[in-house]
Scaffold this motif. Structure first.
Motif, mmCIF file in Angstrom:
data_model
loop_
_atom_site.group_PDB
_atom_site.id
_atom_site.type_symbol
_atom_site.label_atom_id
_atom_site.label_comp_id
_atom_site.label_asym_id
_atom_site.label_seq_id
_atom_site.Cartn_x
_atom_site.Cartn_y
_atom_site.Cartn_z
ATOM 1 N N VAL A 78 1.918 3.715 7.409
ATOM 2 C CA VAL A 78 0.975 2.688 6.986
ATOM 3 C C VAL A 78 0.529 1.945 8.238
ATOM 4 O O VAL A 78 1.360 1.438 8.999
ATOM 5 C CB VAL A 78 1.588 1.713 5.964
ATOM 6 N N TYR A 79 -0.778 1.920 8.446
ATOM 7 C CA TYR A 79 -1.355 1.249 9.601
ATOM 8 C C TYR A 79 -1.810 -0.131 9.149
ATOM 9 O O TYR A 79 -2.816 -0.267 8.451
ATOM 10 C CB TYR A 79 -2.516 2.071 10.158
ATOM 11 N N TYR A 80 -1.028 -1.144 9.531
ATOM 12 C CA TYR A 80 -1.324 -2.523 9.163
ATOM 13 C C TYR A 80 -2.166 -3.163 10.260
ATOM 14 O O TYR A 80 -1.845 -3.046 11.448
ATOM 15 C CB TYR A 80 -0.032 -3.332 9.008
ATOM 16 N N THR A 81 -3.228 -3.854 9.852
ATOM 17 C CA THR A 81 -4.012 -4.635 10.788
ATOM 18 C C THR A 81 -3.536 -6.074 10.710
ATOM 19 O O THR A 81 -3.635 -6.712 9.654
ATOM 20 C CB THR A 81 -5.519 -4.560 10.466
ATOM 21 N N ARG A 82 -2.971 -6.544 11.819
ATOM 22 C CA ARG A 82 -2.450 -7.898 11.869
ATOM 23 C C ARG A 82 -3.584 -8.906 11.978
ATOM 24 O O ARG A 82 -4.736 -8.550 12.227
ATOM 25 C CB ARG A 82 -1.502 -8.047 13.069
ATOM 26 N N LYS A 83 -3.263 -10.169 11.817
ATOM 27 C CA LYS A 83 -4.257 -11.245 11.917
ATOM 28 C C LYS A 83 -4.870 -11.330 13.311
ATOM 29 O O LYS A 83 -5.990 -11.797 13.463
ATOM 30 C CB LYS A 83 -3.652 -12.592 11.522
ATOM 31 N N ASP A 84 -4.139 -10.850 14.350
ATOM 32 C CA ASP A 84 -4.687 -10.870 15.706
ATOM 33 C C ASP A 84 -5.513 -9.626 16.017
ATOM 34 O O ASP A 84 -5.960 -9.425 17.136
ATOM 35 C CB ASP A 84 -3.569 -11.038 16.741
ATOM 36 N N GLY A 85 -5.707 -8.757 15.006
ATOM 37 C CA GLY A 85 -6.520 -7.557 15.169
ATOM 38 C C GLY A 85 -5.748 -6.329 15.615
ATOM 39 O O GLY A 85 -6.274 -5.219 15.569
ATOM 40 N N GLN A 86 -4.516 -6.488 16.054
ATOM 41 C CA GLN A 86 -3.708 -5.353 16.477
ATOM 42 C C GLN A 86 -3.307 -4.516 15.265
ATOM 43 O O GLN A 86 -2.952 -5.062 14.211
ATOM 44 C CB GLN A 86 -2.471 -5.836 17.219
ATOM 45 N N VAL A 87 -3.359 -3.206 15.417
ATOM 46 C CA VAL A 87 -2.959 -2.284 14.356
ATOM 47 C C VAL A 87 -1.577 -1.737 14.699
ATOM 48 O O VAL A 87 -1.353 -1.243 15.802
ATOM 49 C CB VAL A 87 -3.970 -1.132 14.198
ATOM 50 N N VAL A 88 -0.651 -1.860 13.739
ATOM 51 C CA VAL A 88 0.708 -1.369 13.945
ATOM 52 C C VAL A 88 1.064 -0.376 12.838
ATOM 53 O O VAL A 88 0.874 -0.664 11.664
ATOM 54 C CB VAL A 88 1.740 -2.521 13.999
ATOM 55 N N PRO A 89 1.558 0.815 13.226
ATOM 56 C CA PRO A 89 1.991 1.791 12.221
ATOM 57 C C PRO A 89 3.435 1.530 11.819
ATOM 58 O O PRO A 89 4.282 1.221 12.664
ATOM 59 C CB PRO A 89 1.869 3.128 12.950
ATOM 60 N N ILE A 90 3.706 1.638 10.538
ATOM 61 C CA ILE A 90 5.059 1.455 10.022
ATOM 62 C C ILE A 90 5.338 2.552 8.996
ATOM 63 O O ILE A 90 4.581 2.716 8.024
ATOM 64 C CB ILE A 90 5.237 0.064 9.376
ATOM 65 N N ARG A 91 6.424 3.279 9.183
ATOM 66 C CA ARG A 91 6.833 4.308 8.224
ATOM 67 C C ARG A 91 7.311 3.613 6.955
ATOM 68 O O ARG A 91 8.115 2.688 7.006
ATOM 69 C CB ARG A 91 7.945 5.159 8.830
ATOM 70 N N THR A 92 6.799 4.052 5.815
ATOM 71 C CA THR A 92 7.075 3.405 4.533
ATOM 72 C C THR A 92 7.392 4.461 3.485
ATOM 73 O O THR A 92 6.727 5.497 3.422
ATOM 74 C CB THR A 92 5.853 2.574 4.074
ATOM 75 N N THR A 93 8.385 4.171 2.661
ATOM 76 C CA THR A 93 8.681 5.010 1.505
ATOM 77 C C THR A 93 8.327 4.228 0.252
ATOM 78 O O THR A 93 8.731 3.074 0.098
ATOM 79 C CB THR A 93 10.171 5.401 1.470
ATOM 80 N N SER A 94 7.536 4.839 -0.613
ATOM 81 C CA SER A 94 7.107 4.215 -1.869
ATOM 82 C C SER A 94 7.567 5.085 -3.031
ATOM 83 O O SER A 94 7.460 6.313 -2.980
ATOM 84 C CB SER A 94 5.582 4.099 -1.930
ATOM 85 N N VAL A 95 8.061 4.427 -4.065
ATOM 86 C CA VAL A 95 8.482 5.122 -5.282
ATOM 87 C C VAL A 95 7.728 4.498 -6.441
ATOM 88 O O VAL A 95 7.826 3.293 -6.678
ATOM 89 C CB VAL A 95 10.006 4.994 -5.509
ATOM 90 N N LEU A 96 6.935 5.300 -7.132
ATOM 91 C CA LEU A 96 6.128 4.822 -8.251
ATOM 92 C C LEU A 96 6.502 5.574 -9.512
ATOM 93 O O LEU A 96 6.639 6.804 -9.486
ATOM 94 C CB LEU A 96 4.634 5.047 -7.991
ATOM 95 N N HIS A 97 6.658 4.855 -10.606
ATOM 96 C CA HIS A 97 6.935 5.468 -11.905
ATOM 97 C C HIS A 97 5.839 5.046 -12.864
ATOM 98 O O HIS A 97 5.432 3.878 -12.877
ATOM 99 C CB HIS A 97 8.296 5.034 -12.448
ATOM 100 N N ARG A 98 5.360 5.983 -13.656
ATOM 101 C CA ARG A 98 4.297 5.673 -14.609
ATOM 102 C C ARG A 98 4.776 5.760 -16.040
ATOM 103 O O ARG A 98 5.613 6.575 -16.385
ATOM 104 C CB ARG A 98 3.121 6.638 -14.433
ATOM 105 N N ASP A 99 4.204 4.879 -16.843
ATOM 106 C CA ASP A 99 4.369 4.899 -18.296
ATOM 107 C C ASP A 99 2.973 5.099 -18.847
ATOM 108 O O ASP A 99 2.153 4.176 -18.813
ATOM 109 C CB ASP A 99 4.987 3.583 -18.774
ATOM 110 N N GLY A 100 2.684 6.300 -19.278
ATOM 111 C CA GLY A 100 1.313 6.610 -19.693
ATOM 112 C C GLY A 100 0.413 6.656 -18.469
ATOM 113 O O GLY A 100 0.716 7.337 -17.497
ATOM 114 N N ASP A 101 -0.672 5.880 -18.504
ATOM 115 C CA ASP A 101 -1.605 5.899 -17.381
ATOM 116 C C ASP A 101 -1.457 4.684 -16.466
ATOM 117 O O ASP A 101 -2.314 4.425 -15.631
ATOM 118 C CB ASP A 101 -3.048 6.017 -17.876
ATOM 119 N N LYS A 102 -0.360 3.936 -16.619
ATOM 120 C CA LYS A 102 -0.133 2.740 -15.795
ATOM 121 C C LYS A 102 1.214 2.847 -15.079
ATOM 122 O O LYS A 102 2.158 3.470 -15.567
ATOM 123 C CB LYS A 102 -0.119 1.479 -16.660
#
Length: 117
Positions: A78-102
């Motif tokens: 994930v490339y985050y753009t900080r308030k000072d304009g600098q872009v920092v990459p951060i490795r992120t793990t996301s886990v999403l579960h759905r119930d129907g279409d949400k």
């Protein structure tokens, strides 16, 4: 990435809070790192909106995706753009579960230190 997850993260990367919140069930739970869970749309809006107010942007570059029944696990840079304009990459793990279409459960884990350094 394709299908619903692509649309979901398009809203995240554009920081469209209303659209993001609408993609969750009324009783959804969102966990960000070691923070207390945000339960329900109002708390999700407050938690995620609060974080988004501290950055100027972000972009997910998915490295790996694992689909197991109604759960999707993503490993992303994930490339985050900080308030000072600098872009920092951060490795992120996301886990999403759905119930129907949400999404009814979202948890993501990373080390946000570089965003605020």
């Amino acid at each position: 990435m394709s299908d619903w997850i692509e649309e979901y993260f398009a809203d995240v990367d554009a920081m469209r809070l209303d659209e993001f919140v609408a993609r969750h069930t009324d009783d959804a739970v969102v966990i960000v790192n070691n923070n207390p869970p945000a339960e329900g749309k109002d708390q999700i809006r407050e938690s995620i909106g609060g974080f988004w107010s501290m950055i100027d942007g972000m972009r997910h570059d998915v490295q790996d995706r694992y689909d197991v029944d109604d759960t999707v696990i993503l490993v992303s840079d994930v490339y985050y753009t900080r308030k000072d304009g600098q872009v920092v990459p951060i490795r992120t793990t996301s886990v999403l579960h759905r119930d129907g279409d949400k999404v009814d459960r979202l948890a993501f884990y990373n080390d946000p230190t570089p965003i605020f350094a």
